[in-house]
Design a protein around this motif. Structure first.
Motif, PDB file in Angstrom:
ATOM      1  N   ARG A 171       0.871  -1.180   0.000  1.00  0.00           N
ATOM      2  CA  ARG A 171       0.000   0.000   0.000  1.00  0.00           C
ATOM      3  C   ARG A 171       0.904   1.225   0.000  1.00  0.00           C
ATOM      4  O   ARG A 171       1.997   1.195   0.563  1.00  0.00           O
ATOM      5  N   PHE A 172       0.429   2.291  -0.609  1.00  0.00           N
ATOM      6  CA  PHE A 172       1.266   3.479  -0.772  1.00  0.00           C
ATOM      7  C   PHE A 172       0.568   4.716  -0.222  1.00  0.00           C
ATOM      8  O   PHE A 172      -0.651   4.831  -0.288  1.00  0.00           O
ATOM      9  N   GLN A 173       1.390   5.629   0.281  1.00  0.00           N
ATOM     10  CA  GLN A 173       0.881   6.942   0.682  1.00  0.00           C
ATOM     11  C   GLN A 173       1.858   7.992   0.188  1.00  0.00           C
ATOM     12  O   GLN A 173       3.062   7.898   0.441  1.00  0.00           O
ATOM     13  N   THR A 174       1.327   8.985  -0.505  1.00  0.00           N
ATOM     14  CA  THR A 174       2.178  10.075  -0.941  1.00  0.00           C
ATOM     15  C   THR A 174       1.371  11.368  -0.966  1.00  0.00           C
ATOM     16  O   THR A 174       0.155  11.338  -1.149  1.00  0.00           O
ATOM     17  N   ALA A 175       2.073  12.481  -0.773  1.00  0.00           N
ATOM     18  CA  ALA A 175       1.438  13.798  -0.861  1.00  0.00           C
ATOM     19  C   ALA A 175       1.686  14.422  -2.222  1.00  0.00           C
ATOM     20  O   ALA A 175       1.148  15.483  -2.530  1.00  0.00           O
ATOM     21  N   HIS A 176       2.509  13.760  -3.031  1.00  0.00           N
ATOM     22  CA  HIS A 176       2.912  14.360  -4.296  1.00  0.00           C
ATOM     23  C   HIS A 176       1.831  14.155  -5.360  1.00  0.00           C
ATOM     24  O   HIS A 176       1.446  13.014  -5.639  1.00  0.00           O
ATOM     25  N   PRO A 177       1.342  15.236  -5.985  1.00  0.00           N
ATOM     26  CA  PRO A 177       0.219  15.095  -6.921  1.00  0.00           C
ATOM     27  C   PRO A 177       0.495  14.165  -8.098  1.00  0.00           C
ATOM     28  O   PRO A 177      -0.413  13.469  -8.562  1.00  0.00           O
ATOM     29  N   VAL A 178       1.741  14.149  -8.560  1.00  0.00           N
ATOM     30  CA  VAL A 178       2.052  13.298  -9.714  1.00  0.00           C
ATOM     31  C   VAL A 178       1.806  11.814  -9.395  1.00  0.00           C
ATOM     32  O   VAL A 178       1.447  11.032 -10.256  1.00  0.00           O
ATOM     33  N   TYR A 179       2.007  11.474  -8.128  1.00  0.00           N
ATOM     34  CA  TYR A 179       1.920  10.066  -7.745  1.00  0.00           C
ATOM     35  C   TYR A 179       0.687   9.748  -6.904  1.00  0.00           C
ATOM     36  O   TYR A 179       0.602   8.669  -6.316  1.00  0.00           O
ATOM     37  N   SER A 180      -0.268  10.686  -6.849  1.00  0.00           N
ATOM     38  CA  SER A 180      -1.432  10.463  -5.978  1.00  0.00           C
ATOM     39  C   SER A 180      -2.253   9.246  -6.417  1.00  0.00           C
ATOM     40  O   SER A 180      -3.016   8.706  -5.622  1.00  0.00           O
ATOM     41  N   PHE A 181      -2.079   8.795  -7.650  1.00  0.00           N
ATOM     42  CA  PHE A 181      -2.789   7.575  -8.071  1.00  0.00           C
ATOM     43  C   PHE A 181      -2.423   6.396  -7.172  1.00  0.00           C
ATOM     44  O   PHE A 181      -3.206   5.458  -7.012  1.00  0.00           O
ATOM     45  N   LEU A 182      -1.252   6.455  -6.573  1.00  0.00           N
ATOM     46  CA  LEU A 182      -0.817   5.362  -5.701  1.00  0.00           C
ATOM     47  C   LEU A 182      -1.658   5.271  -4.423  1.00  0.00           C
ATOM     48  O   LEU A 182      -1.785   4.199  -3.831  1.00  0.00           O
ATOM     49  N   ASN A 183      -2.202   6.424  -3.995  1.00  0.00           N
ATOM     50  CA  ASN A 183      -3.004   6.435  -2.773  1.00  0.00           C
ATOM     51  C   ASN A 183      -4.298   5.647  -2.925  1.00  0.00           C
ATOM     52  O   ASN A 183      -4.939   5.308  -1.941  1.00  0.00           O
ATOM     53  N   ARG A 184      -4.693   5.415  -4.172  1.00  0.00           N
ATOM     54  CA  ARG A 184      -6.021   4.871  -4.442  1.00  0.00           C
ATOM     55  C   ARG A 184      -5.984   3.465  -4.980  1.00  0.00           C
ATOM     56  O   ARG A 184      -6.997   2.994  -5.503  1.00  0.00           O
ATOM     57  N   LEU A 185      -4.873   2.830  -4.933  1.00  0.00           N
ATOM     58  CA  LEU A 185      -4.839   1.506  -5.555  1.00  0.00           C
ATOM     59  C   LEU A 185      -4.390   0.431  -4.576  1.00  0.00           C
ATOM     60  O   LEU A 185      -3.728   0.690  -3.582  1.00  0.00           O
ATOM     61  N   ILE A 186      -4.806  -0.780  -4.919  1.00  0.00           N
ATOM     62  CA  ILE A 186      -4.391  -1.987  -4.206  1.00  0.00           C
ATOM     63  C   ILE A 186      -3.398  -2.691  -5.114  1.00  0.00           C
ATOM     64  O   ILE A 186      -3.582  -2.732  -6.328  1.00  0.00           O
ATOM     65  N   ALA A 187      -2.359  -3.207  -4.515  1.00  0.00           N
ATOM     66  CA  ALA A 187      -1.329  -3.866  -5.317  1.00  0.00           C
ATOM     67  C   ALA A 187      -1.006  -5.243  -4.742  1.00  0.00           C
ATOM     68  O   ALA A 187      -1.269  -5.520  -3.573  1.00  0.00           O
ATOM     69  N   VAL A 188      -0.441  -6.071  -5.596  1.00  0.00           N
ATOM     70  CA  VAL A 188      -0.012  -7.412  -5.217  1.00  0.00           C
ATOM     71  C   VAL A 188       1.403  -7.598  -5.726  1.00  0.00           C
ATOM     72  O   VAL A 188       1.699  -7.218  -6.860  1.00  0.00           O
ATOM     73  N   ALA A 189       2.254  -8.154  -4.900  1.00  0.00           N
ATOM     74  CA  ALA A 189       3.631  -8.370  -5.340  1.00  0.00           C
ATOM     75  C   ALA A 189       4.011  -9.835  -5.216  1.00  0.00           C
ATOM     76  O   ALA A 189       3.575 -10.540  -4.312  1.00  0.00           O
ATOM     77  N   SER A 190       4.835 -10.253  -6.168  1.00  0.00           N
ATOM     78  CA  SER A 190       5.401 -11.584  -6.151  1.00  0.00           C
ATOM     79  C   SER A 190       6.886 -11.431  -5.844  1.00  0.00           C
ATOM     80  O   SER A 190       7.557 -10.619  -6.473  1.00  0.00           O
ATOM     81  N   GLY A 191       7.371 -12.150  -4.854  1.00  0.00           N
ATOM     82  CA  GLY A 191       8.750 -11.982  -4.424  1.00  0.00           C
ATOM     83  C   GLY A 191       9.656 -13.099  -4.897  1.00  0.00           C
ATOM     84  O   GLY A 191       9.227 -14.226  -5.103  1.00  0.00           O
ATOM     85  N   ASP A 192      10.903 -12.757  -5.072  1.00  0.00           N
ATOM     86  CA  ASP A 192      11.944 -13.701  -5.472  1.00  0.00           C
ATOM     87  C   ASP A 192      13.124 -13.435  -4.549  1.00  0.00           C
ATOM     88  O   ASP A 192      13.816 -12.439  -4.695  1.00  0.00           O
TER      89      ASP A 192
END
Lengths: 137, 149
Positions: free
Chosen positions: B114-135
């Motif tokens: 999950r992401f939190q940012t105050a920067h307008p360029v990246y504010s899309f990150l505040n609204r999304l759910i993500a899934v990661a696969s690790g190696d």
């Protein structure tokens, strides 16, 4: 290295809620609590009912998005209890409603739930919220 | 479930701190030395004061609680927190413990950033759910992070 992420159906969760508790404006946003009075869940590997007593703590933010924080107790059709929580994001302007469920159970038959991550897609229907939950493979 | 690539993240882990047996399991903390991330919409480095707080549960599952601060190449700061699970056959997990490179398809290593940012360029990150696969590599994990669409 796996570049794609696969999933498979885990369950469809239907929730019944009663009148909200409107906590109002807090430092985090506007908090509304949706008491869960019941519901059902059904998938290939498990099915049963949602017990009364849970709820979803929903915070509305100035940006227009809602964040969800749910906890409920599931009872399977063979009488095992599963503790379920999710956090999530609902952004109606972008038709985006996704949750991240987690499960805890002591029942050996359902222990696979303790070891998986899942993603839910939410949908508010006239008869209550429905969450289509998939296991992340 | 539809997803699209958000970024690849290469993490460089410093010396792991073994906290030891706590009431919930065996706890250890893996501070980060640094790292990089790169995707179609953002790229940059992982700042110090980022770490992975790990708990080995009694059922053999490793729970991960990642708190990273990301800095994009245009100077924005992004707070990333991620809950994850890692488990697999005992011989595979033992090989990982010895620092060997193991085929990531032989074990389960998934996280939910999950992401939190105050920067307008990246504010899309505040609204999304993500899934990661690790190696898990000897010097730290590589995460393939997908946005859930």
């Amino acid at each position: 290295m796996s570049l794609s992420i696969n999933s498979r159906p885990l369950m469809i969760l239907r929730l019944a809620t009663s009148a909200t508790h409107d906590i109002g404006s807090t430092p985090q946003g506007t908090l509304t609590i949706f008491p869960v009075t019941g519901g059902s869940f059904e998938g290939e590997r498990l099915r049963g009912q949602v017990l009364a007593g849970g709820g979803d703590w929903v915070t509305a933010h100035e940006s227009g998005t809602l964040t969800l924080d749910l906890r409920v107790t599931l009872e399977t059709d063979d009488s095992e209890l599963i503790h379920m929580t999710f956090t999530g994001v609902r952004d109606d302007a972008n038709h985006y409603f996704r949750t991240v469920p987690r499960f805890e159970t002591a029942a050996p038959k359902y222990a696979f739930l303790n070891r998986l991550l899942a993603i839910g897609t939410g949908d508010i229907r006239p008869d209550g919220p429905v969450h289509i939950i998939e296991e992340i493979l | 479930m539809n997803t699209r690539l958000l970024m690849m993240m290469h993490v460089n882990v410093a010396t792991v701190l073994n906290v030891g047996a706590v009431p919930h399991g065996i706890r250890r903390t893996a501070p980060l030395r640094g790292g990089t991330f790169e995707g179609p919409r953002l790229r940059g480095t992982i700042l110090p004061a980022s770490a992975d707080w790990q708990l080995l549960r009694s059922d053999g599952v490793l729970e991960m609680d990642l708190r990273f601060t990301l800095q994009t190449d245009d100077g924005a700061l992004i707070s990333m927190s991620s809950f994850g699970l890692r488990h697999g056959p005992p011989d595979v997990i033992a090989a990982l413990g010895r620092g060997e490179t193991v085929d990531p398809s032989t074990y389960y290593f998934r996280t939910m950033p999950r992401f939190q940012t105050a920067h307008p360029v990246y504010s899309f990150l505040n609204r999304l759910i993500a899934v990661a696969s690790g190696d898990r590599r000897p010097d730290g994990p590589i995460y393939t992070i997908h946005e859930v669409l």
